[in-house]
Design a protein around this motif. Sequence first.
Motif, PDB file in Angstrom:
ATOM      1  N   VAL A  93       3.150  -7.193  12.173  1.00 22.23           N
ATOM      2  CA  VAL A  93       4.092  -7.396  11.075  1.00 22.23           C
ATOM      3  C   VAL A  93       4.463  -6.027  10.520  1.00 22.23           C
ATOM      4  O   VAL A  93       3.602  -5.188  10.257  1.00 22.23           O
ATOM      5  CB  VAL A  93       3.474  -8.286   9.974  1.00 22.23           C
ATOM      6  CG1 VAL A  93       4.397  -8.377   8.758  1.00 22.23           C
ATOM      7  CG2 VAL A  93       3.182  -9.674  10.514  1.00 22.23           C
ATOM      8  N   ASN A  94       5.751  -5.813  10.374  1.00 25.00           N
ATOM      9  CA  ASN A  94       6.248  -4.564   9.824  1.00 25.00           C
ATOM     10  C   ASN A  94       5.709  -4.403   8.405  1.00 25.00           C
ATOM     11  O   ASN A  94       5.783  -5.310   7.601  1.00 25.00           O
ATOM     12  CB  ASN A  94       7.774  -4.596   9.820  1.00 25.00           C
ATOM     13  CG  ASN A  94       8.400  -3.254   9.531  1.00 25.00           C
ATOM     14  OD1 ASN A  94       8.079  -2.615   8.550  1.00 25.00           O
ATOM     15  ND2 ASN A  94       9.314  -2.854  10.395  1.00 25.00           N
ATOM     16  N   ALA A  95       5.145  -3.234   8.095  1.00 29.09           N
ATOM     17  CA  ALA A  95       4.582  -2.942   6.777  1.00 29.09           C
ATOM     18  C   ALA A  95       4.759  -1.466   6.485  1.00 29.09           C
ATOM     19  O   ALA A  95       5.206  -0.699   7.350  1.00 29.09           O
ATOM     20  CB  ALA A  95       3.099  -3.327   6.750  1.00 29.09           C
ATOM     21  N   LEU A  96       4.406  -1.050   5.279  1.00 33.41           N
ATOM     22  CA  LEU A  96       4.559   0.359   4.910  1.00 33.41           C
ATOM     23  C   LEU A  96       3.803   1.287   5.837  1.00 33.41           C
ATOM     24  O   LEU A  96       4.242   2.403   6.098  1.00 33.41           O
ATOM     25  CB  LEU A  96       4.089   0.571   3.463  1.00 33.41           C
ATOM     26  CG  LEU A  96       4.963  -0.088   2.393  1.00 33.41           C
ATOM     27  CD1 LEU A  96       4.338   0.098   1.016  1.00 33.41           C
ATOM     28  CD2 LEU A  96       6.375   0.479   2.428  1.00 33.41           C
ATOM     29  N   ASN A  97       2.667   0.839   6.349  1.00 30.25           N
ATOM     30  CA  ASN A  97       1.867   1.685   7.250  1.00 30.25           C
ATOM     31  C   ASN A  97       2.121   1.374   8.719  1.00 30.25           C
ATOM     32  O   ASN A  97       1.480   1.940   9.585  1.00 30.25           O
ATOM     33  CB  ASN A  97       0.372   1.540   6.930  1.00 30.25           C
ATOM     34  CG  ASN A  97      -0.122   0.118   7.086  1.00 30.25           C
ATOM     35  OD1 ASN A  97       0.665  -0.801   7.294  1.00 30.25           O
ATOM     36  ND2 ASN A  97      -1.419  -0.068   6.984  1.00 30.25           N
ATOM     37  N   SER A  98       3.040   0.490   9.019  1.00 30.35           N
ATOM     38  CA  SER A  98       3.358   0.124  10.396  1.00 30.35           C
ATOM     39  C   SER A  98       4.829  -0.271  10.444  1.00 30.35           C
ATOM     40  O   SER A  98       5.180  -1.428  10.244  1.00 30.35           O
ATOM     41  CB  SER A  98       2.478  -1.056  10.850  1.00 30.35           C
ATOM     42  OG  SER A  98       2.890  -1.512  12.120  1.00 30.35           O
ATOM     43  N   VAL A  99       5.685   0.710  10.685  1.00 30.56           N
ATOM     44  CA  VAL A  99       7.129   0.469  10.646  1.00 30.56           C
ATOM     45  C   VAL A  99       7.745   0.548  12.033  1.00 30.56           C
ATOM     46  O   VAL A  99       7.196   1.177  12.931  1.00 30.56           O
ATOM     47  CB  VAL A  99       7.835   1.471   9.698  1.00 30.56           C
ATOM     48  CG1 VAL A  99       7.344   1.305   8.275  1.00 30.56           C
ATOM     49  CG2 VAL A  99       7.645   2.898  10.161  1.00 30.56           C
ATOM     50  N   ALA A 100       8.876  -0.086  12.170  1.00 33.69           N
ATOM     51  CA  ALA A 100       9.612  -0.003  13.428  1.00 33.69           C
ATOM     52  C   ALA A 100      10.216   1.392  13.564  1.00 33.69           C
ATOM     53  O   ALA A 100      10.550   2.035  12.568  1.00 33.69           O
ATOM     54  CB  ALA A 100      10.707  -1.059  13.462  1.00 33.69           C
ATOM     55  N   VAL A 101      10.347   1.829  14.783  1.00 30.86           N
ATOM     56  CA  VAL A 101      10.965   3.132  15.048  1.00 30.86           C
ATOM     57  C   VAL A 101      12.395   2.896  15.537  1.00 30.86           C
ATOM     58  O   VAL A 101      12.708   1.801  16.023  1.00 30.86           O
ATOM     59  CB  VAL A 101      10.142   3.937  16.094  1.00 30.86           C
ATOM     60  CG1 VAL A 101       8.756   4.258  15.542  1.00 30.86           C
ATOM     61  CG2 VAL A 101      10.034   3.209  17.410  1.00 30.86           C
ATOM     62  N   GLY A 103       9.571  -9.741   3.672  1.00 31.58           N
ATOM     63  CA  GLY A 103       9.809 -10.762   4.677  1.00 31.58           C
ATOM     64  C   GLY A 103       8.937 -10.550   5.892  1.00 31.58           C
ATOM     65  O   GLY A 103       8.396  -9.453   6.110  1.00 31.58           O
ATOM     66  N   ILE A 104       8.801 -11.590   6.689  1.00 31.77           N
ATOM     67  CA  ILE A 104       8.043 -11.454   7.937  1.00 31.77           C
ATOM     68  C   ILE A 104       8.977 -10.878   8.987  1.00 31.77           C
ATOM     69  O   ILE A 104       9.914 -11.530   9.444  1.00 31.77           O
ATOM     70  CB  ILE A 104       7.448 -12.799   8.410  1.00 31.77           C
ATOM     71  CG1 ILE A 104       6.462 -13.340   7.389  1.00 31.77           C
ATOM     72  CG2 ILE A 104       6.759 -12.610   9.769  1.00 31.77           C
ATOM     73  CD1 ILE A 104       5.862 -14.686   7.748  1.00 31.77           C
ATOM     74  N   VAL A 105       8.729  -9.622   9.318  1.00 26.95           N
ATOM     75  CA  VAL A 105       9.469  -8.895  10.350  1.00 26.95           C
ATOM     76  C   VAL A 105       8.407  -8.315  11.271  1.00 26.95           C
ATOM     77  O   VAL A 105       7.532  -7.576  10.815  1.00 26.95           O
ATOM     78  CB  VAL A 105      10.327  -7.765   9.738  1.00 26.95           C
ATOM     79  CG1 VAL A 105      11.043  -6.982  10.828  1.00 26.95           C
ATOM     80  CG2 VAL A 105      11.322  -8.329   8.730  1.00 26.95           C
ATOM     81  N   THR A 106       8.453  -8.685  12.539  1.00 27.87           N
ATOM     82  CA  THR A 106       7.455  -8.164  13.477  1.00 27.87           C
ATOM     83  C   THR A 106       8.099  -7.128  14.393  1.00 27.87           C
ATOM     84  O   THR A 106       9.258  -7.248  14.775  1.00 27.87           O
ATOM     85  CB  THR A 106       6.810  -9.288  14.316  1.00 27.87           C
ATOM     86  OG1 THR A 106       7.827 -10.042  14.979  1.00 27.87           O
ATOM     87  CG2 THR A 106       6.003 -10.233  13.433  1.00 27.87           C
ATOM     88  N   ASP A 107       7.326  -6.106  14.687  1.00 26.13           N
ATOM     89  CA  ASP A 107       7.773  -5.002  15.548  1.00 26.13           C
ATOM     90  C   ASP A 107       7.284  -5.260  16.967  1.00 26.13           C
ATOM     91  O   ASP A 107       6.085  -5.414  17.188  1.00 26.13           O
ATOM     92  CB  ASP A 107       7.194  -3.675  15.052  1.00 26.13           C
ATOM     93  CG  ASP A 107       7.529  -3.403  13.589  1.00 26.13           C
ATOM     94  OD1 ASP A 107       8.605  -3.835  13.134  1.00 26.13           O
ATOM     95  OD2 ASP A 107       6.700  -2.774  12.902  1.00 26.13           O
ATOM     96  N   GLN A 155      13.595   0.353  18.416  1.00 20.10           N
ATOM     97  CA  GLN A 155      12.560  -0.664  18.697  1.00 20.10           C
ATOM     98  C   GLN A 155      13.085  -2.056  18.353  1.00 20.10           C
ATOM     99  O   GLN A 155      13.833  -2.241  17.397  1.00 20.10           O
ATOM    100  CB  GLN A 155      11.306  -0.363  17.869  1.00 20.10           C
ATOM    101  CG  GLN A 155      10.157  -1.303  18.152  1.00 20.10           C
ATOM    102  CD  GLN A 155       8.900  -0.912  17.369  1.00 20.10           C
ATOM    103  OE1 GLN A 155       8.952  -0.168  16.388  1.00 20.10           O
ATOM    104  NE2 GLN A 155       7.778  -1.408  17.812  1.00 20.10           N
ATOM    105  N   VAL A 156      12.696  -3.029  19.146  1.00 23.55           N
ATOM    106  CA  VAL A 156      13.085  -4.417  18.910  1.00 23.55           C
ATOM    107  C   VAL A 156      12.199  -4.986  17.794  1.00 23.55           C
ATOM    108  O   VAL A 156      10.985  -4.761  17.774  1.00 23.55           O
ATOM    109  CB  VAL A 156      12.932  -5.267  20.200  1.00 23.55           C
ATOM    110  CG1 VAL A 156      13.152  -6.734  19.915  1.00 23.55           C
ATOM    111  CG2 VAL A 156      13.873  -4.764  21.284  1.00 23.55           C
ATOM    112  N   ILE A 157      12.846  -5.692  16.857  1.00 23.66           N
ATOM    113  CA  ILE A 157      12.097  -6.380  15.809  1.00 23.66           C
ATOM    114  C   ILE A 157      12.479  -7.853  15.817  1.00 23.66           C
ATOM    115  O   ILE A 157      13.540  -8.224  16.340  1.00 23.66           O
ATOM    116  CB  ILE A 157      12.354  -5.769  14.405  1.00 23.66           C
ATOM    117  CG1 ILE A 157      13.818  -5.924  14.026  1.00 23.66           C
ATOM    118  CG2 ILE A 157      11.918  -4.318  14.344  1.00 23.66           C
ATOM    119  CD1 ILE A 157      14.116  -5.619  12.574  1.00 23.66           C
TER     120      ILE A 157
END
Length: 186
Positions: free
Chosen positions: A167-175, A154-158, A178-180
């Motif tokens: 966009v949240n991805a395997l190499n760029s995840v929310a901590v 899904g489109i989830v942005t951090d 953090q607001v998503i």
Amino acid sequence: IAMMHKLAPILICISGALAQTYVAPPYINGHSVRNGASYMPPSLASGAIAQGSIYALFGSALGPAVGVQALTYPLQTVLSGVTVSIAQGATTVAALPIYVSASQINMIMPSNAPLGRVSVQVTYNGQTSNPSPLTVVASNFGIFSVNSAGVGPGIVTDFVSAASQPVNALNSVAVPGQVITVWGTG
């Protein structure tokens, strides 16, 4: 025979003119009205369309050959000659088209659409499509997918900053903490 020979070109011209003026009416494919984000089939419980949500339908001769997107606000009930109506008994409301083409229409279900089983129809070039059934509900959330096809992540942005919302991805995840933002409709 000489007289028949002289009439033949006239008959051919008339039949050619008639063939050129026929335009196929819009046609909605069976069970093709879908949530604009998840594309969930209408046969599933989560396939109902929510009031105020974006939804799509597919078919043929639904609109112009080259797709047209709504670019001005407020949105109107007619886009490039295409209208979409939702009816239940004596109640009929008009959807707000946001994209129209010959094979697909994306639109917003009116917030005042009647709940329950309804019928949707498209009108284009003065011709109205076959009715297609769907169910309207008060809410039914669907998440937009990264590939815009209703499957996959899904489109989830951090939220990193106002200028950085990847966009949240395997190499760029929310901590943690953090607001998503989850992109969806319904």
